[in-house]
Design an enzyme around this catalytic site. Structure first.
Site, PDB file in Angstrom:
ATOM      1  N   ASP A  68       0.828  -1.204   0.000  1.00  0.00           N
ATOM      2  CA  ASP A  68       0.000   0.000   0.000  1.00  0.00           C
ATOM      3  C   ASP A  68       0.866   1.260   0.000  1.00  0.00           C
ATOM      4  O   ASP A  68       0.749   2.117   0.874  1.00  0.00           O
ATOM      5  CB  ASP A  68      -0.939  -0.019   1.209  1.00  0.00           C
ATOM      6  CG  ASP A  68      -1.878  -1.208   1.183  1.00  0.00           C
ATOM      7  OD1 ASP A  68      -3.076  -1.013   0.966  1.00  0.00           O
ATOM      8  OD2 ASP A  68      -1.404  -2.350   1.387  1.00  0.00           O
ATOM      9  N   ASN A 102      -6.596  -3.884  -4.604  1.00  0.00           N
ATOM     10  CA  ASN A 102      -7.847  -3.339  -5.136  1.00  0.00           C
ATOM     11  C   ASN A 102      -7.633  -2.051  -5.927  1.00  0.00           C
ATOM     12  O   ASN A 102      -8.389  -1.746  -6.853  1.00  0.00           O
ATOM     13  CB  ASN A 102      -8.858  -3.107  -4.015  1.00  0.00           C
ATOM     14  CG  ASN A 102      -8.308  -2.256  -2.892  1.00  0.00           C
ATOM     15  OD1 ASN A 102      -7.302  -2.616  -2.267  1.00  0.00           O
ATOM     16  ND2 ASN A 102      -8.939  -1.136  -2.603  1.00  0.00           N
ATOM     17  N   HIS A 107     -11.679  -3.354   6.988  1.00  0.00           N
ATOM     18  CA  HIS A 107     -11.702  -4.499   6.051  1.00  0.00           C
ATOM     19  C   HIS A 107     -11.951  -5.828   6.742  1.00  0.00           C
ATOM     20  O   HIS A 107     -11.461  -6.873   6.293  1.00  0.00           O
ATOM     21  CB  HIS A 107     -10.391  -4.547   5.258  1.00  0.00           C
ATOM     22  CG  HIS A 107     -10.111  -3.293   4.481  1.00  0.00           C
ATOM     23  ND1 HIS A 107     -10.945  -2.836   3.491  1.00  0.00           N
ATOM     24  CD2 HIS A 107      -9.082  -2.401   4.571  1.00  0.00           C
ATOM     25  CE1 HIS A 107     -10.449  -1.710   2.989  1.00  0.00           C
ATOM     26  NE2 HIS A 107      -9.333  -1.422   3.623  1.00  0.00           N
ATOM     27  N   VAL A 128      -5.028  -3.486   4.855  1.00  0.00           N
ATOM     28  CA  VAL A 128      -5.279  -2.754   6.097  1.00  0.00           C
ATOM     29  C   VAL A 128      -4.089  -1.839   6.350  1.00  0.00           C
ATOM     30  O   VAL A 128      -2.948  -2.295   6.400  1.00  0.00           O
ATOM     31  CB  VAL A 128      -5.477  -3.718   7.286  1.00  0.00           C
ATOM     32  CG1 VAL A 128      -5.622  -2.939   8.587  1.00  0.00           C
ATOM     33  CG2 VAL A 128      -6.705  -4.590   7.051  1.00  0.00           C
TER      34      VAL A 128
END
Length: 432
Positions: free
Chosen positions: A143, A203, A296, A324
């Site tokens: 992320d 995602n 999540h 997360v």
């Protein structure tokens, strides 16, 4: 006086509960200034492992006639070898990508520095190949995005003497704004051009538009991984080996049930793993299965139900996930409970995304949860030998040498779990 005493008690009480560490606030997106380069000059250079003793070099040019060649050698400015690759491009609504080049070089010697130039001109880069044997060090951060915290994470990783970077999804956070893929490529180039970056999708890589655009077109065009080399039919899941570790990169956003191509490929891949040759077995995907953060919750349950029995039978040592925006490490765990023959699950979606930290946790924490904290940072896994590995997690606002969490791990091979589950694994692999 009483009010001052009350304030003092409240302050002390808060300090005891929260500890000395104060969680940081999100930082703004980086504004990467436009840097006009010759259209034929290589940009957004990154490398990835591409089978035994081979490396894939990827870069972008504005010149659509630029050649997909890489010159390379072990001396600066002296290139004893040249490799020819391929190129691709894509359109996304009104955006048109540059020419994206993918060229595999090799065979390369292990633990060796190579100098290389892309497209026959432009700057010289250098890379270092991983060693053939232990020890081997992985840096891990998911992320990432393109914020001030991303910049801090990359600075920390740069000071880590790692061999391979693992990224469990959510790379650029372009989210349909395709130029953000270009700025991300430039942002990570100093690191990603020097050590192999092995990534899987999250995602934020989907970018699908119903009836107009399939998902993952940008990701698949720009970050080509060794899926063909590992027998996979999709860039969204693949495996590779380095030193004495076999690493499986799975897709949280493609079919994963027992009848899916991904599941069938996973069974085939695990059937080829030789734990004498690669005693450590690691798995990386985006959505965590073990997560005590309120963010999540439950999103990984269906993938876990389909694949955990197989990964448990295969004696996977460590599972890395992102998604997360926080850090959490589990005990060895299986079926929701601590299990000495299960995998250690590490959520590390704290690279520096623009959405900020996921600061709310479930209380009390589950019995399998060992350490959790909502902070930006990165992890380092040093596999020392066939039996022991040292894991550390580092907060961004500490010096990189500071270990905010650390643990020695013993491989499941050395504990006897692999031998105990041989029959169980064979039964699953042989099932239709």
């Amino acid at each position: 006086m009483e009010s001052k005493l009350f304030l003092l008690l409240v302050t002390v009480g808060f300090t005891v509960i929260a500890g000395e560490y104060v969680r940081p606030q999100p930082r703004k997106d980086l504004q990467v200034p436009w840097d006009a380069k010759p259209s034929s000059q290589s940009q957004q250079v990154h490398i990835s492992l591409a089978g035994d003793k081979h490396m894939r070099v990827t870069w972008v040019t504005g010149d659509r006639s630029a050649p997909s060649i890489v010159e390379y050698g072990t001396s600066s400015g002296k290139y004893s070898s040249v490799a020819q690759g391929e190129s691709t491009s894509y359109s996304y609504m009104i955006y048109k990508s540059g020419l994206i080049h993918h060229t595999v070089i090799g065979p390369l010697e292990h633990d060796t520095v190579y100098f290389y130039k892309c497209g026959g001109q432009g700057p010289e880069f250098q890379l270092k190949t991983p060693a053939a044997q232990f020890p081997i060090t992985f840096s891990v951060a998911g992320d990432l995005g393109q914020t001030g915290w991303t910049k801090s994470t990359l600075e920390h990783i740069e000071r880590c003497k790692y061999d391979v970077h693992l990224l469990p999804g959510d790379l650029s956070y372009a989210d349909y704004l395709q130029p953000r893929w270009d700025t991300f490529g430039e942002l990570v180039q100093p690191l990603a051009s020097a050590r192999p970056w092995m990534v899987t999708q999250g995602n934020h890589e989907k970018e699908s538009i119903p009836f107009l655009k399939d998902g993952f077109e940008s990701y698949n065009s720009r970050w080509k991984m060794p899926y063909k080399e590992s027998g996979s039919s999709s860039n969204l899941y693949y495996s590779f080996e380095v030193a004495g570790a076999h690493i499986i990169m799975l897709g949280s956003y493609t079919d994963y049930d027992e009848h899916s191509d991904q599941y069938k490929w996973l069974k085939a891949d695990l059937s080829k793993v030789d734990r004498q040759k690669t005693p450590w077995l690691l798995v990386v995907f985006h959505v965590p299965w073990y997560n005590s953060n309120k963010a999540h919750q439950g999103e990984g349950d269906s993938m876990m139900a389909a694949m955990e029995p197989l990964l448990y039978a295969a004696s996977v040592d460590i599972v890395f996930a992102g998604h997360v925006h926080a850090y959490e490490r589990s005990n060895r765990v299986n079926s929701g409970k601590s299990n000495t023959c299960g995998a250690v699950h590490i959520t590390i979606g704290d690279g520096g995304n623009r959405e900020g930290l996921a600061q709310r946790y479930e209380h009390p924490s589950p019995e399998w949860s060992v350490f959790r904290e909502a902070s930006f940072g990165h992890g380092e896994l040093e596999i020392v030998n066939s039996t022991h590995a040292f894991w550390t997690w580092h907060r961004n606002d500490d010096d990189e040498p500071v270990r905010s969490d650390q643990v020695w791990m013993t491989s499941l091979v050395s504990s006897g779990c692999v031998a105990e589950k041989t029959h169980e694994l064979r039964k699953i692999l042989m099932s239709p």
